[in-house]
Design a protein around this motif. Structure first.
Motif: not given
Length: 91
Positions: A78-91
């Motif tokens: 995982r890249l940047l695990p300190e942030e939540p994973d990108v999800r479609e609704h967050t775009l």
């Protein structure tokens, strides 16, 4: 600097996948959020871009960057695990 030249430079590296992952970390350090990075790298696939990745380049971008930003990979990848994973609704 625009993203395309940075990505093209990463693909000239002996290990382009690792170079791309380092680029993501560098851009994050410069203030790009995980969602911004995902959108920017995903936009490289649009044919309206001046440069679009070839078949092998697309695969490297998908597996080493996009999948790693959304968490569709092994936890250690995982890249940047300190942030939540990108999800479609967050775009």
């Amino acid at each position: 600097m625009p993203l395309v030249p940075l990505v093209q430079q990463a693909f000239r590296d002996e290990q382009p996948g690792e170079a791309l992952r380092l680029l993501v970390r560098d851009l994050h350090t410069q203030g790009w959020s995980k969602a911004q990075l995902y959108r920017a790298f995903l936009a490289l696939f649009e044919e309206t871009q001046a440069w679009t990745p070839s078949g092998d380049e697309r695969e490297v971008l998908e597996t080493c960057v996009l999948d790693a930003l959304v968490g569709w990979c092994a936890p250690a990848w995982r890249l940047l695990p300190e942030e939540p994973d990108v999800r479609e609704h967050t775009l």
